[in-house]
Scaffold this motif. Structure first.
Motif, PDB file in Angstrom:
ATOM      1  N   GLN A 168     -14.554   8.922  -7.981  1.00 31.17           N
ATOM      2  CA  GLN A 168     -13.620   8.042  -7.376  1.00 31.17           C
ATOM      3  C   GLN A 168     -12.171   8.685  -7.738  1.00 31.17           C
ATOM      4  O   GLN A 168     -11.381   7.686  -8.093  1.00 31.17           O
ATOM      5  CB  GLN A 168     -13.836   6.505  -8.032  1.00 31.17           C
ATOM      6  N   LYS A 169     -11.936   9.859  -7.483  1.00 28.03           N
ATOM      7  CA  LYS A 169     -10.502  10.391  -7.770  1.00 28.03           C
ATOM      8  C   LYS A 169      -9.613  10.092  -6.519  1.00 28.03           C
ATOM      9  O   LYS A 169      -8.440  10.209  -6.671  1.00 28.03           O
ATOM     10  CB  LYS A 169     -10.606  12.028  -7.839  1.00 28.03           C
ATOM     11  N   TYR A 170     -10.262   9.927  -5.450  1.00 30.90           N
ATOM     12  CA  TYR A 170      -9.587   9.628  -4.000  1.00 30.90           C
ATOM     13  C   TYR A 170     -10.268   8.743  -3.117  1.00 30.90           C
ATOM     14  O   TYR A 170     -11.567   8.899  -3.354  1.00 30.90           O
ATOM     15  CB  TYR A 170      -8.881  11.004  -3.412  1.00 30.90           C
ATOM     16  N   TYR A 171      -9.521   8.174  -2.332  1.00 28.09           N
ATOM     17  CA  TYR A 171     -10.163   7.044  -1.388  1.00 28.09           C
ATOM     18  C   TYR A 171     -10.563   7.879  -0.160  1.00 28.09           C
ATOM     19  O   TYR A 171     -11.191   7.323   0.812  1.00 28.09           O
ATOM     20  CB  TYR A 171      -8.978   6.223  -1.083  1.00 28.09           C
ATOM     21  N   GLY A 172     -10.081   9.163   0.235  1.00 30.83           N
ATOM     22  CA  GLY A 172     -10.424   9.677   1.333  1.00 30.83           C
ATOM     23  C   GLY A 172     -10.138  11.091   1.371  1.00 30.83           C
ATOM     24  O   GLY A 172      -9.584  11.804   0.378  1.00 30.83           O
ATOM     25  N   ALA A 173     -10.439  11.775   2.430  1.00 37.16           N
ATOM     26  CA  ALA A 173     -10.085  13.502   2.528  1.00 37.16           C
ATOM     27  C   ALA A 173      -9.622  13.684   4.001  1.00 37.16           C
ATOM     28  O   ALA A 173     -10.354  13.057   4.932  1.00 37.16           O
ATOM     29  CB  ALA A 173     -11.297  14.268   1.972  1.00 37.16           C
TER      30      ALA A 173
ATOM     31  N   LEU B  68      -5.564   8.022   9.144  1.00 33.48           N
ATOM     32  CA  LEU B  68      -6.109   9.381   8.925  1.00 33.48           C
ATOM     33  C   LEU B  68      -6.340  10.151  10.312  1.00 33.48           C
ATOM     34  O   LEU B  68      -5.567  11.091  10.531  1.00 33.48           O
ATOM     35  CB  LEU B  68      -7.016   9.723   7.984  1.00 33.48           C
ATOM     36  N   PRO B  69      -7.083   9.406  11.127  1.00 34.69           N
ATOM     37  CA  PRO B  69      -7.075   9.902  12.307  1.00 34.69           C
ATOM     38  C   PRO B  69      -6.115   9.842  13.384  1.00 34.69           C
ATOM     39  O   PRO B  69      -5.930  10.847  14.023  1.00 34.69           O
ATOM     40  CB  PRO B  69      -8.343   8.913  13.038  1.00 34.69           C
TER      41      PRO B  69
ATOM     42  N   VAL C 210       0.909  -1.097   0.086  1.00 32.42           N
ATOM     43  CA  VAL C 210      -0.006   0.000  -0.035  1.00 32.42           C
ATOM     44  C   VAL C 210       0.797   1.316  -0.008  1.00 32.42           C
ATOM     45  O   VAL C 210       1.625   1.627   1.039  1.00 32.42           O
ATOM     46  CB  VAL C 210      -0.901   0.244   0.996  1.00 32.42           C
ATOM     47  N   LYS C 211       0.729   1.843  -1.139  1.00 30.41           N
ATOM     48  CA  LYS C 211       1.573   3.213  -1.092  1.00 30.41           C
ATOM     49  C   LYS C 211       0.903   4.146  -2.181  1.00 30.41           C
ATOM     50  O   LYS C 211       0.219   3.785  -3.011  1.00 30.41           O
ATOM     51  CB  LYS C 211       3.097   2.898  -1.766  1.00 30.41           C
ATOM     52  N   GLN C 212       1.119   5.302  -2.057  1.00 35.21           N
ATOM     53  CA  GLN C 212       0.649   6.407  -2.888  1.00 35.21           C
ATOM     54  C   GLN C 212      -0.675   6.285  -3.185  1.00 35.21           C
ATOM     55  O   GLN C 212      -1.358   6.589  -4.065  1.00 35.21           O
ATOM     56  CB  GLN C 212       1.494   6.249  -4.303  1.00 35.21           C
ATOM     57  N   ILE C 213      -1.573   5.999  -1.962  1.00 30.82           N
ATOM     58  CA  ILE C 213      -2.920   6.109  -2.086  1.00 30.82           C
ATOM     59  C   ILE C 213      -3.613   7.570  -2.193  1.00 30.82           C
ATOM     60  O   ILE C 213      -3.226   8.456  -1.213  1.00 30.82           O
ATOM     61  CB  ILE C 213      -3.404   5.366  -0.613  1.00 30.82           C
ATOM     62  N   PRO C 214      -4.141   7.788  -3.179  1.00 29.67           N
ATOM     63  CA  PRO C 214      -4.778   9.212  -3.223  1.00 29.67           C
ATOM     64  C   PRO C 214      -5.644   9.776  -2.240  1.00 29.67           C
ATOM     65  O   PRO C 214      -6.550   8.936  -1.958  1.00 29.67           O
ATOM     66  CB  PRO C 214      -5.392   9.175  -4.731  1.00 29.67           C
ATOM     67  N   VAL C 215      -5.340  10.822  -1.437  1.00 26.69           N
ATOM     68  CA  VAL C 215      -6.033  11.383  -0.541  1.00 26.69           C
ATOM     69  C   VAL C 215      -6.188  12.714  -0.759  1.00 26.69           C
ATOM     70  O   VAL C 215      -4.907  13.631  -0.739  1.00 26.69           O
ATOM     71  CB  VAL C 215      -5.777  10.975   1.010  1.00 26.69           C
TER      72      VAL C 215
ATOM     73  N   SER D 222     -12.970  12.274   6.114  1.00 30.97           N
ATOM     74  CA  SER D 222     -13.856  11.483   5.238  1.00 30.97           C
ATOM     75  C   SER D 222     -13.540  10.444   4.405  1.00 30.97           C
ATOM     76  O   SER D 222     -12.196  10.605   3.968  1.00 30.97           O
ATOM     77  CB  SER D 222     -14.489  12.548   4.017  1.00 30.97           C
ATOM     78  N   ILE D 223     -14.034   9.195   4.441  1.00 35.29           N
ATOM     79  CA  ILE D 223     -13.493   8.100   3.802  1.00 35.29           C
ATOM     80  C   ILE D 223     -14.516   7.701   2.706  1.00 35.29           C
ATOM     81  O   ILE D 223     -15.638   7.447   2.957  1.00 35.29           O
ATOM     82  CB  ILE D 223     -13.445   6.889   4.943  1.00 35.29           C
ATOM     83  N   ASN D 224     -14.018   7.325   1.551  1.00 33.89           N
ATOM     84  CA  ASN D 224     -14.712   7.101   0.425  1.00 33.89           C
ATOM     85  C   ASN D 224     -14.730   5.610   0.370  1.00 33.89           C
ATOM     86  O   ASN D 224     -14.073   4.927  -0.278  1.00 33.89           O
ATOM     87  CB  ASN D 224     -14.128   7.456  -0.981  1.00 33.89           C
ATOM     88  N   GLN D 225     -15.637   4.915   1.553  1.00 35.29           N
ATOM     89  CA  GLN D 225     -15.701   3.553   1.600  1.00 35.29           C
ATOM     90  C   GLN D 225     -16.023   2.576   0.519  1.00 35.29           C
ATOM     91  O   GLN D 225     -15.182   1.546   0.475  1.00 35.29           O
ATOM     92  CB  GLN D 225     -16.620   3.238   2.783  1.00 35.29           C
ATOM     93  N   GLY D 226     -16.770   3.106  -0.396  1.00 30.09           N
ATOM     94  CA  GLY D 226     -17.330   2.122  -1.550  1.00 30.09           C
ATOM     95  C   GLY D 226     -16.263   1.950  -2.545  1.00 30.09           C
ATOM     96  O   GLY D 226     -16.072   1.048  -3.309  1.00 30.09           O
ATOM     97  N   MET D 227     -15.268   2.843  -2.322  1.00 29.39           N
ATOM     98  CA  MET D 227     -14.142   2.674  -3.579  1.00 29.39           C
ATOM     99  C   MET D 227     -13.350   1.336  -3.429  1.00 29.39           C
ATOM    100  O   MET D 227     -13.048   0.494  -3.992  1.00 29.39           O
ATOM    101  CB  MET D 227     -13.155   3.533  -3.516  1.00 29.39           C
TER     102      MET D 227
END
Length: 420
Positions: free
Chosen positions: A84-89, A169-170, A37-42, A152-157
């Protein structure tokens, strides 16, 4: 006894077993061992734009700037979650700098208030400091609140990535809060200041972190693995009918080469079988097994398209190469099923570009994921659906050309050579 060992079939069988072991190892063990897991877009969002928030934003960007960093900060976009541009914010809320500044002012006021109050009790407070004491007490009475960070988590991705980000993130936000808390506690300790329980709670947690889930994975969707299982259902719903219908059409064909009428019959019967399979599949997964499906019509439609496209691919292979190459389709499935459940960012480039980028199951998985979790619509649905339709169209064209080209290659061309 040694006749079997000397036979070519024995060594061919061993070679085949070795090839199968290699393919399965490559598809399942190799991929799992290489997943990183690396470079995950957030998305990093600064709603405040104050001095303190800008400093924190700058530090976060520098900290997660390496190629091996798990997180890759990206700029927020309109409909970035749905598309679906990023997995979270990671969102620094408006008023962040102001709240921290008020906390610091309140802390200074409490230090001044307690020190001057001590002098006042000893009757050592100068008259010139009385107004300063009143001002300090006035500041300490003002309500002070924690600065706000929203996750914010884009859970469905992707269920796995969303679970990872729900922890990571937390932790980043809490680390910021702990650092500021340590600075405030150090100041209090040096000045030997006692605080009320309410004030101490604020010093302990100067930043409040809230977590929100978008495009939520609903209950009864097999912990987010439903899209993968549905793709498997679609593939095997196409695999068996395609073989049965292919055999029926080849038996009924007047020639060993399929003509346009026979190919058209393959398409029509395959389409009917696909719609029927999708409908029956819906009844089983939704009615019998309680899988949450928000929009049944969309689901049946997308499942029908996926099954029909898979049917065209499989039938195309059978029309061109025959039953001997049927196991090749199982190899394709093994390769596809080993990658589509992972986030593409977590895959090794070999698997991402060599398998993930071209297998048709990925596009089916995308459309089914969207209909299950992205209820506000996603632009990826149309793009994935378009790719599926193009793949199906190409497979249908190849099916029609198979009879004519095989007839030319095996009948017309050899006959011309004999005559010449």
């Amino acid at each position: 006894m040694f006749d079997v060992i000397r036979s070519k079939r024995y060594w061919l069988a061993l070679l085949l077993v070795g090839a199968i072991i290699g393919i399965v190892s490559f598809a399942f063990i190799g991929i799992r061992n290489s997943v990183k897991v690396k470079q995950i877009p957030v998305a990093l969002v600064n709603e405040d734009k104050g001095t303190l928030s800008n400093k924190i934003e700058s530090k976060l960007r520098k900290k997660f700037n390496g190629k091996d960093s798990k997180i890759k900060w990206v700029s927020p976009q309109k409909d970035g979650f749905n598309d679906q541009k990023y997995y979270g914010a990671f969102i620094i809320r408006s008023g962040f700098s102001k709240e921290l500044q008020q906390q610091n002012e309140s802390l200074k006021a409490q230090i001044i208030s307690q020190k001057l109050t001590t002098l006042q009790k000893k009757e050592e407070l100068p008259d010139s400091a009385k107004s300063q004491l009143l001002q300090a007490k006035f500041v300490t009475q003002k309500p002070v609140h924690p600065a706000q960070i929203k996750i914010s988590i884009n859970q469905g991705m992707n269920a796995q990535i969303s679970q990872l980000l729900s922890q990571a993130l937390p932790q980043i936000a809490n680390a910021l809060s702990s650092r500021i808390s340590a600075q405030q506690q150090s100041v209090l300790s040096k000045n030997k200041i006692n605080l009320s329980a309410k004030s101490w709670d604020l010093v302990s947690t100067p930043i409040s972190v809230s977590t929100h889930e978008s495009n939520k994975i609903e209950k009864h969707t097999v912990n987010g693995t439903a899209p993968m299982l549905l793709v498997a259902l679609a593939w095997f719903s196409a695999l068996i009918p395609s073989l049965i219908l292919w055999r029926e059409h080849t038996k009924r064909s007047a020639s060993k080469f399929l003509n346009a009428t026979t190919i058209t019959s393959q398409l029509i019967t395959g389409l009917v079988a696909s719609i029927l399979s999708a409908t029956v599949g819906f009844l089983f997964v939704n009615v019998c097994f309680n899988l949450t499906i928000p929009n049944p019509i969309n689901f049946i439609g997308l499942m029908s398209i996926s099954i029909f496209v898979f049917y065209l691919i499989i039938t195309c292979v059978l029309d061109w190469l025959g039953f001997a190459f049927y196991p090749l389709l199982l190899v394709v499935w093994f390769l596809a099923s080993s990658v589509i459940s992972y986030a593409p960012e977590a895959l090794d480039p070999l698997y991402r570009k060599g398998i993930y980028s071209w297998v048709p199951m990925r596009f089916s998985w995308q459309t089914l994921t969207n209909t299950l979790y992205f209820h506000n619509g996603s632009s990826t649905t149309m793009s994935s659906l378009l790719v599926l339709l193009i793949i199906g169209f190409v497979a249908a064209i190849l099916m029609y050309s198979s009879g004519y080209l095989k007839h030319y290659l095996f009948t017309v061309s050899p006959h011309r050579k004999i005559n010449n």
